[in-house]
Design an enzyme around this catalytic site. Structure first.
Site, short mmCIF file in Angstrom:
data_model
loop_
_atom_site.label_atom_id
_atom_site.label_comp_id
_atom_site.label_asym_id
_atom_site.label_seq_id
_atom_site.Cartn_x
_atom_site.Cartn_y
_atom_site.Cartn_z
N HIS B 249 0.87 -1.18 0.00
CA HIS B 249 0.00 0.00 0.00
C HIS B 249 0.91 1.23 0.00
CE1 HIS B 249 -2.97 2.95 1.22
NE2 HIS B 249 -3.93 2.05 1.07
N ARG B 269 -6.57 10.47 -0.20
CA ARG B 269 -6.36 10.95 -1.57
C ARG B 269 -7.68 11.07 -2.32
NH1 ARG B 269 -3.16 6.58 -3.53
NH2 ARG B 269 -3.35 5.64 -1.48
#
Lengths: 257, 632
Positions: B249, B269
């Site tokens: 990740h 994000r």
């Protein structure tokens, strides 16, 4: 990176009994109490029993009492203590010890089973549920609960009163009743289940005298007392004393000689 | 002779995360007496860590969404290596699995018109993730847990026993799947609290044990993620698929050291957070690969407009699939443009008001405040790649979740391979758990109803008990299991990590062999009651097996694709597209611990069904499919 040796007193024992043991152990920058317990396991006491999972304050496994206060070990930063301090780590006091820092929390799982589940509304198909954000937010706050059981541990109704346990669900599960009661689509009422009355009669809501100890220890910052228990008490009271009955009583009392 | 308690069940589910609980609910509702067995307390599974949401094309926020678009995104994210039938079933069934959760009491965040709200996420064309703030995994686990309690309440009314037809054995571990001939006959288990052994006899076992992250040093995974199900399948004779694909990740915490690896959700994000290097540059614009060029914004202005007007702008490259972002961060740090603690900056503080950050990202705010003393509404976070998810796993039949060659053994969730191809999209994990957890429970119950009861032999019980007790009988100079674990994690992190090289992976295999030899001598102190040193010594067997699979497969696949990046073979090779690598156990298992346990077999993937291929433009397929596949 700075490193120092910290002094710890950790309870070791089992169902037969036990005692606090002293340890000196290295501490590095930015560590939490659980890191220190892990270092002890890896270097000094490989069989030291402790529960943990996520190490990020999300699963509620590593509950213990640090210097006598119910805490998640993974969320207790070492920087909150002075280097001179001896830090004690003991198992949750309200539950029977299994071994070292691990306690038997089955009380909570029994209480969970006593709260009747969500009752889906009749005739509303999956996918057709409509709820407004402001209406789900109250229950959502309670669903932030990670079931660390610190509130169950600290609540004075059961902390030193084993005899209250059968009749008292504890803050976590009274909050669960409140959560379901405030769920916009829960159809308990239609199914003949009065959650407010149940809170009072089956789950021991009356034993709570809102000292807010549960709210203080909640690692999720849930306002258990203000947002769940007090409103639930108010609703339960409304139910027991219907306003018309109350008004009627008042008028009669006034007119009485 | 070892005397153990034996109980009879129809279906045994190993693991109580999203997939395990969903499987158990289905099996029980289909009439099977079902036992769930899990290493932690009920409700603590690693699924609670999932933050962003559940991907399902309900189309609540953008009506353009449907299962075909979700299928396309999933295949693109997985670089077309996905077992396409799984991707199809997943995309089709995910909405029903989410709606069903509402009928069990789940409370998702809402749209203004009262439906389930959906958020943007990397690799998903439309806002698709049903969510509850950034604690969606907790909501999922709690809902399934409460559904199980509801079923137990029903059974209590009917039989006077909550556990008559559905029982959770919490804080117990399975060390062997038992068999009679080729068929499953049960599971050998120990209870952590007492150290006592017991056997659950059952014709069907569902493995739902999650991932393997604890074989790596920097990981977002909890201690439970020791590849137990992967190893149990191998030891029972079932092969694993595509184990070289491990997802790093892109955004794990990098500071302080004690929380290194803990996840920073992708929603940061999705909701507007941007990645910057030490020069303050939004570097992701430099890392958009050719296959994605047309789908992503070319300027910061266009990327920023997308949050408000996604129909007329392209998404910012911070929302590329995870493998791309992780590699980009790795490159920036390597080039000397990293943050003080070896990551890059992830900033929301300059992108939205503090109040909005606290509302949209409450657990992130909390996590950084409590663990790192950083206020994310006032300053940027430091983040870097962390081992997060394994795309590879037990080879399964797409429809039934049955493993290959072991009748009665099923697998679902992260432990199963195929669904995500070479790289998983965020949000596709929770939906995977529900879709294939349900299917595994359904088919396991169906199988159990007609399979009879294969016998559990005393000899197998003796062997399993002896294996589990070996660490107590270690000789002088026994190895410390904690030390072995740390060395294993360092080996995998440094030599089979996010960027791989042939020489390093060969070295990793040698080190793993040496660790196996030492692990055979792992010893523990104390007794069998809740003894974490003993538990770890037993888990080491599983981690070593799974690590060997990852290293062998990664060395074999001479290309870069999704969660497998090779510095010495940097490009994606179309010829590798139709190739699966199967890890099979060497049979019989060699007596010498230094000898390898895993043999690799290459198989060809089943051709993608024409109507599914037709969902893509020819120009796009040319970039992925092998030459001969295009002719077909």
């Amino acid at each position: 990176m700075t490193t120092y040796d910290a002094r710890f007193r950790i309870w070791r024992g089992d169902t037969e009994g036990g005692e606090l043991r002293d340890f000196t152990v290295e501490v590095h920058d930015g560590e939490v109490v659980l890191d220190i317990v892990h270092r002890l396991q890896a270097t000094q006491v490989p069989d030291l029993a402790v529960r943990w999972n996520c190490k990020a304050g999300k699963c509620g496994s590593c509950s213990a009492e640090v210097n006598g206060r119910p805490r998640l070990m993974c969320m207790t930063r070492m920087s909150t203590f002075t280097r001179e301090e001896t830090i004690s780590v003991t198992p949750l006091r309200a539950f029977p010890v299994i071994r070292d820092l691990v306690t038997d929390v089955s009380f909570n799982y029994r209480k969970a089973r006593e709260v009747p589940a969500f009752v889906p509304p009749q005739g509303v198909a999956p996918g057709a549920y409509r709820m407004r954000q402001e209406d789900v937010e109250r229950s959502q706050e309670f669903r932030k609960c990670i079931e660390c059981f610190l509130c169950q541990d600290t609540c004075h109704v059961v902390r030193d009163h084993e005899e209250n346990k059968p009749a008292f669900a504890g803050p976590r599960f009274l909050m669960r009743v409140a959560e379901l009661d405030m769920h916009p689509l829960d159809a308990a009422q239609e199914a003949g289940l009065d959650r407010k009355r149940a809170a009072q009669e089956d789950h021991g809501l009356g034993l709570c005298n809102i000292t807010k100890c549960c709210t203080e220890v909640c690692p999720e910052g849930i306002k258990i007392t203000d947002n769940a228990l007090i409103p639930l008490k108010e609703r339960a009271v409304d139910r027991a004393y219907d306003p018309l009955v109350w008004l009627g009583n008042k008028i009669r009392r006034r007119t009485a000689p | 002779m070892v005397q153990v308690d034996r109980q009879q069940w129809d279906v045994v589910v190993v693991g109580a995360g999203g997939a395990g609980l969903r499987a158990a609910i289905e099996a029980r509702e289909r009439g099977a007496r079902t036992a769930v067995i899990c290493k932690s307390l009920f409700g603590k599974a690693h699924t609670v860590m999932a933050e962003g949401g559940i991907a399902a094309s309900m189309g609540n926020v953008n009506e353009g969404d449907n299962w075909q678009v979700h299928f396309r995104d999933t295949m693109r994210g997985g670089k077309f290596l996905n077992q396409w039938r799984m991707a199809e079933l997943h995309a089709k069934e995910a909405p029903d699995r989410v709606w069903e959760l509402e009928t069990w009491g789940a409370l998702f965040d809402r749209t203004p018109d009262g439906r389930i709200s959906q958020r943007n996420f990397g690799g998903h064309e439309y806002p698709r993730l049903a969510h509850v703030g950034d604690r969606t995994g907790l909501e999922l686990i709690r809902t399934l847990q409460q559904k199980i309690v509801q079923l137990q309440q029903e059974d209590f009314k009917e039989y006077g026993d909550h556990e008559a037809r559905l029982k959770v054995f919490q804080e117990c571990t399975v060390t062997r799947v038992l068999k009679e001939g080729p068929r499953v006959s049960g599971a050998f288990c120990y209870e952590r609290e007492s150290g006592r052994f017991f056997v659950l006899e059952a014709p069907a076992v569902v493995l739902a044990t999650g991932g393997i992250g604890k074989s790596f040093k920097t990981t977002s995974n909890s201690w439970e993620y020791t590849g137990d199900g992967h190893a149990l399948a191998l030891l029972a004779g079932a092969p694993l698929l595509n184990m070289e694909f491990v997802q790093f990740h892109p955004t794990g915490m990098v500071w302080p050291p004690s929380v290194k690896g803990i996840l920073v959700t992708e929603s940061v994000r999705g909701d507007g957070g941007v990645l910057r290097n030490s020069e303050g540059k939004r570097f992701m614009f430099d890392y958009v690969p050719d296959v994605f060029k047309e789908k992503y914004a070319e300027s910061e202005e266009e990327g920023d407009r997308w949050y408000e007007d996604p129909d007329h702008n392209r998404r910012p490259p911070e929302l590329l699939p995870r493998d791309e972002v992780a590699r980009a961060i790795n490159s920036e740090v390597k080039a000397g443009r990293g943050s003080p603690h070896g990551g890059v900056f992830l900033d929301v503080s300059t992108r939205m008001p503090a109040e909005r950050i606290r509302r949209r990202l409450p657990s992130m705010y909390h996590q950084f405040k409590e663990l790192a003393d950083v206020d994310i509404t006032a300053e940027a976070m430091e983040v870097g790649p962390t081992c997060h998810y394994v795309m590879g796993g037990i080879a399964v039949d797409s429809d039934s979740a049955a493993t290959v060659g072991v009748p009665g053994l099923f697998a679902a969730g992260e432990v199963a391979g195929g669904m995500h191809g070479s790289n998983r999209l965020g949000g596709n994990s929770l939906s995977d758990l529900l879709v294939f957890g349900r299917r595994a429970g359904l088919h396991a119950a169906g199988y159990a109803a007609s399979a009879g009861r294969p016998a559990v032999s005393q000899a197998e019980i003796e062997a399993a008990a002896a294996e589990a007790l070996a660490p107590f009988h270690a000789d002088e100079g026994a190895e410390n299991p904690y030390t072995l674990h740390q060395e294993l994690q360092t080996t995998m992190n440094d030599l089979v990590g996010i960027i791989r090289r042939a020489g390093e992976m060969a070295e990793a295999l040698e080190r793993l062999a040496a660790l196996r030899v030492r692990a055979a001598r792992a010893g523990v102190e104390g007794h069998r009651q809740f003894n974490p040193g003993w538990h770890l010594a037993l888990d080491l067997r599983n981690m070593l097996l799974v690590s060997e699979c990852v290293a062998r497969a990664a060395l074999e696949r001479t290309e870069s694709r999704g969660g497998h990046t090779r510095e010495d073979c940097p490009s994606m090779e179309r010829d590798w597209r139709p190739v699966n690598l199967l890890c099979r156990p060497v049979d019989p298992a060699p007596a010498d611990p230094a000898a390898g346990r895993i043999a690799l077999v290459r198989t060809r993937t089943e051709p993608i069904r024409p109507d599914l291929l037709a969902l893509f433009e020819k120009d796009e397929l040319v970039k992925y499919l092998a030459e001969e596949e295009l002719y077909e």
